[in-house]
Design an enzyme around this catalytic site. Structure first.
Site, PDB file in Angstrom:
ATOM      1  N   ASP A  37      23.768  -9.660  46.585  1.00 58.55           N
ATOM      2  CA  ASP A  37      25.076 -10.321  46.636  1.00 58.55           C
ATOM      3  C   ASP A  37      25.952  -9.880  47.805  1.00 58.55           C
ATOM      4  OD1 ASP A  37      26.153  -7.807  45.789  1.00 58.55           O
ATOM      5  OD2 ASP A  37      25.938  -8.395  43.704  1.00 58.55           O
ATOM      6  N   ARG A  48      30.805  -9.921  50.541  1.00 55.68           N
ATOM      7  CA  ARG A  48      30.381  -9.779  49.143  1.00 55.68           C
ATOM      8  C   ARG A  48      30.594 -11.143  48.495  1.00 55.68           C
ATOM      9  NH1 ARG A  48      29.486  -9.556  44.257  1.00 55.68           N
ATOM     10  NH2 ARG A  48      29.365  -7.687  43.006  1.00 55.68           N
ATOM     11  N   ASP A  53      27.241 -11.161  40.622  1.00 52.39           N
ATOM     12  CA  ASP A  53      26.822  -9.771  40.680  1.00 52.39           C
ATOM     13  C   ASP A  53      25.321  -9.723  40.441  1.00 52.39           C
ATOM     14  OD1 ASP A  53      27.195  -6.967  40.843  1.00 52.39           O
ATOM     15  OD2 ASP A  53      27.232  -6.817  38.662  1.00 52.39           O
ATOM     16  N   THR A  54      24.598  -9.129  41.355  1.00 56.51           N
ATOM     17  CA  THR A  54      23.149  -8.993  41.201  1.00 56.51           C
ATOM     18  C   THR A  54      22.822  -7.549  40.831  1.00 56.51           C
ATOM     19  OG1 THR A  54      22.836  -8.513  43.557  1.00 56.51           O
ATOM     20  CG2 THR A  54      22.658 -10.831  42.866  1.00 56.51           C
ATOM     21  N   GLU A  56      21.609  -3.812  40.970  1.00 57.02           N
ATOM     22  CA  GLU A  56      21.739  -2.870  42.080  1.00 57.02           C
ATOM     23  C   GLU A  56      20.376  -2.382  42.569  1.00 57.02           C
ATOM     24  OE1 GLU A  56      24.655  -2.210  43.559  1.00 57.02           O
ATOM     25  OE2 GLU A  56      25.552  -3.594  42.123  1.00 57.02           O
ATOM     26  N   ARG A  99      35.185  -5.325  52.020  1.00 57.55           N
ATOM     27  CA  ARG A  99      34.210  -6.400  52.197  1.00 57.55           C
ATOM     28  C   ARG A  99      34.924  -7.718  51.945  1.00 57.55           C
ATOM     29  NH1 ARG A  99      29.873  -4.375  47.820  1.00 57.55           N
ATOM     30  NH2 ARG A  99      31.789  -4.584  46.628  1.00 57.55           N
TER      31      ARG A  99
END
Length: 160
Positions: A37, A48, A53-54, A56, A99
């Site tokens: 992401d 970002r 949300d992917t 980690e 970001r």
């Protein structure tokens, strides 16, 4: 790995409304994919993906989260070396890590939404104290996540 909900509505081509506010840049070539992401543009800007949300990737000898490597690989196949268009949600330009927070599209196709549809990501809501608590694509993304979850797409079928 935060709050999520998915729904698969016409995988792929999602129109994105452009907000022409104070955030920039509005486009750039992707020089590096950091994870599922987050990308870096040729000019050094880190972006970002907004509302997704992917899993980690492991850092400092930690293991990757389930489906983290797959999410990064999917993101690379979609955007690496491509020119992306960036749109922002009102005046929400950056996160606490400096970001850019953006909806990322290529030729009108929402990369954020594709990652949700294919089960590489979950929805993530970060409400800064000065944000009105509603995102441009919030309802759509929640529906996309719900459908991906229902059909056990990607991480929904692979991870516990």
């Amino acid at each position: 790995f935060a709050l999520c909900v998915i729904f698969l509505e016409g995988c792929g081509d999602a129109a994105v409304t452009t907000y022409s506010g104070p955030c920039s840049p509005s486009s750039g070539e992707v020089s590096r994919v950091i994870d599922g992401d987050t990308i870096e543009l040729v000019d050094g800007t880190t972006v970002r993906y907004l509302l997704v949300d992917t899993p980690e990737l492991g850092h400092n000898s930690q293991n990757d989260d389930c489906f983290g490597a797959e999410a990064k690989s999917a993101n690379e196949s979609l955007v690496l070396g491509q020119t992306v268009d960036l749109t922002y949600d009102e005046d929400l330009c950056e996160d606490i890590y400096n970001r850019n927070l953006a909806y990322v599209t290529i030729e009108g196709r929402s990369i954020n939404k594709i990652l949700l549809e294919r089960g590489y990501a979950k929805t993530l809501f970060i409400y800064p104290k000065d944000h009105p608590n509603a995102y441009l694509h919030e309802n759509d993304y929640l529906q996309v996540q719900e459908q991906a979850q229902e059909f056990q797409m990607g991480l929904w079928g692979a991870c516990e």
